[in-house]
Every structure is written in C-alpha cells, then in structure tokens.
Design a protein around this motif. Sequence first.
Motif, PDB file in Angstrom:
ATOM      1  N   UNK A 162       0.816  -1.211   0.000  1.00 29.39           N
ATOM      2  CA  UNK A 162       0.000   0.000   0.000  1.00 29.39           C
ATOM      3  C   UNK A 162       0.847   1.257   0.000  1.00 29.39           C
ATOM      4  N   UNK A 163       1.911   1.268   0.803  1.00 29.16           N
ATOM      5  CA  UNK A 163       2.780   2.442   0.870  1.00 29.16           C
ATOM      6  C   UNK A 163       3.559   2.626  -0.437  1.00 29.16           C
ATOM      7  N   UNK A 169       1.843   7.019  -6.633  1.00 29.01           N
ATOM      8  CA  UNK A 169       0.644   7.670  -7.151  1.00 29.01           C
ATOM      9  C   UNK A 169      -0.536   6.753  -7.368  1.00 29.01           C
ATOM     10  N   UNK A 170      -0.533   5.566  -6.739  1.00 31.76           N
ATOM     11  CA  UNK A 170      -1.603   4.591  -6.954  1.00 31.76           C
ATOM     12  C   UNK A 170      -2.235   4.211  -5.618  1.00 31.76           C
ATOM     13  N   UNK A 171      -3.554   4.267  -5.555  1.00 31.90           N
ATOM     14  CA  UNK A 171      -4.298   3.876  -4.352  1.00 31.90           C
ATOM     15  C   UNK A 171      -4.852   2.473  -4.553  1.00 31.90           C
ATOM     16  N   UNK A 172      -4.423   1.514  -3.736  1.00 28.87           N
ATOM     17  CA  UNK A 172      -4.880   0.121  -3.885  1.00 28.87           C
ATOM     18  C   UNK A 172      -5.813  -0.286  -2.750  1.00 28.87           C
ATOM     19  N   UNK A 173      -6.320   0.680  -1.981  1.00 30.37           N
ATOM     20  CA  UNK A 173      -7.161   0.368  -0.838  1.00 30.37           C
ATOM     21  C   UNK A 173      -8.572   0.009  -1.295  1.00 30.37           C
ATOM     22  N   UNK A 187       8.349  -0.723 -11.268  1.00 35.00           N
ATOM     23  CA  UNK A 187       8.052  -1.669 -10.202  1.00 35.00           C
ATOM     24  C   UNK A 187       6.711  -2.357 -10.436  1.00 35.00           C
ATOM     25  N   UNK A 188       6.717  -3.673 -10.467  1.00 36.96           N
ATOM     26  CA  UNK A 188       5.488  -4.459 -10.439  1.00 36.96           C
ATOM     27  C   UNK A 188       5.371  -4.991  -9.019  1.00 36.96           C
ATOM     28  N   UNK A 189       4.401  -4.492  -8.267  1.00 39.95           N
ATOM     29  CA  UNK A 189       4.300  -4.760  -6.833  1.00 39.95           C
ATOM     30  C   UNK A 189       3.143  -5.721  -6.583  1.00 39.95           C
ATOM     31  N   UNK A 190       3.472  -6.932  -6.126  1.00 39.43           N
ATOM     32  CA  UNK A 190       2.475  -7.966  -5.875  1.00 39.43           C
ATOM     33  C   UNK A 190       2.146  -7.975  -4.388  1.00 39.43           C
ATOM     34  N   UNK A 191       0.867  -7.833  -4.073  1.00 41.61           N
ATOM     35  CA  UNK A 191       0.371  -7.816  -2.704  1.00 41.61           C
ATOM     36  C   UNK A 191       0.374  -9.238  -2.141  1.00 41.61           C
TER      37      UNK A 191
END
Length: 270
Positions: A162-163, A169-173, A187-191
């Motif tokens: 999330x941070x 610049x992206x909200x994933x909430x 960056x490809x960020x996998x939760x």
Amino acid sequence: MIHTRMPRVWFAVPMAVALLLAGGMLLPTVWSSAEAPPAPAPPSASVAPPAPAVPTPTSAAPIPVAQNPLALPGKVPVHGSGKFDYASGQSKIFGTRGAVRRFRVAVERGSNEDVAEFAAQVEATLGDSRSWIGDGRLRLQRVAGTVPASFTVYLATRDTAGRMCRDGGVDIVVGGRPYTSCRTTGRAIINLDRWRLSAAPYLAARVPLAVYRQYVVNHEVGHELGRQHEGCPKRGGPAPVMVQQTLTLRGCVPYAWPRRGGRSLRGAAV
C-alpha cells in the motif's frame, strides 16, 4: 493499475481453502536502493467496479483441489520490515526475438516467503510462450539484485504494498485495507494477501491459486510494458489479462495469459 483514486468496492472475499500448494505447479538490500531508470508507462493499479455474477470456466477439466488449492492456509503477515531480499543469479533469456528487457525479483523481509521460490514462479510465468514474449517482439531475463534492470517484481506485505503503490501515485485500498497489487514506474508490486489468498472472482469460479498468480504477474508486468486496462471482448469468453480480474471479470471468465491459441487476446480499452 491506472486509477489513482479508486471507487469504493463492496464484496466479501470467500474464506481461503486450508490446503497446501503442491510442488511442481507453474506457478541484503533496502527497497529502491538501486532501481534502474524506469519505463515511461504511467502508474496503474487494479481498481474497478465489481462485476455481477462470475461465470464458471468450462474450457478445462476440473483440477483436484487437494493438489491445486484455491488459496493457502495460515495467517498472512500484514506488514514486514520494508526491506527486500533480491533473488541471486540470473535466468536464461526468455523469448526468441526482440529487445531484451532485464528484471529483478525481490521479496520483503518478514513476509515469510522464499525469494528463490517466488523468483522461480515469476520466471515460469514470464518465460511461457503464452506470456509477453510470445509475439516475438520482446525477450526477458531475470538478473540479480545488484545488476541494473529496467524493472523489478516485488512481493510485499499489504501494508508495504500500500505504501509503495501510494508513493508511486496509486491507491490500492479496497474496504479500508490495501487489497490489490499495482505497477508504479519500474516496479510491479504484488500484494502478499493476493499471492496467498487469491481474489474473489477466481475463488468464486474455483480457479486454482497457481493460475491467479500467473494472472497477477502477467497483469502488473503488462502495465510496465505499456499496456493499459481492457474490457471483456465476448461475454463468457476468456478475459484478456489486462482486465482487472482481481476485482471484476466484466462478463468474461478467468484467464491468466496475454496470448491464447498463438494470438494476442485483447479487449477494448477502459
């Protein structure tokens, strides 16, 4: 994925199936300390209104759930150290023609995930002919964390994801917590929540976790390669990989790959 402001989405993620992931399935550095110059595509995150009912895929025979779990058991760490370990060594070059883009793979410390295992699953996905290398215009190679690369695939706890996404610049909430994965520049960020628990449309369609993992890697890397979100081209047909399948199938059925039958599978831009 694209939207930096996300509408509220109400849905309940089904309970994870308490089964272990079988073997053989496709499936010390501070974060951002040595990032390479980024690709030009804009930030993106998996944020979209939920779809109505999710149709069940009919293109393949059922897979025994004991060998192919829908999700993994156990508590998922909510936050880690914010620091990442990078996979060592390098892979072969995947693909036959086109420019070579090199990438790194990193796992957050405190996530309880093995960086070599994660790297192997990312390689198996991006090295598949159904993925982005299949059109003969691109080659990919994983390199070590100390080697310059055009992008990095991160596996991060939900708080860190999330941070990182917010900083890009992206909200994933969704529903008050970081829910989706995202791509920010380079960056490809996998939760980690999604990596272990899958997502509502895949759970509803009873699609194995291994397939969801292929989807989320292909989708976020697709953004890094300049692809944007797409819609469903034919109701009941396979979803293009750039559909926001973590949240909605838009009338399609789950599908994890950019290519099908030797051709690109695409939908209209959304």
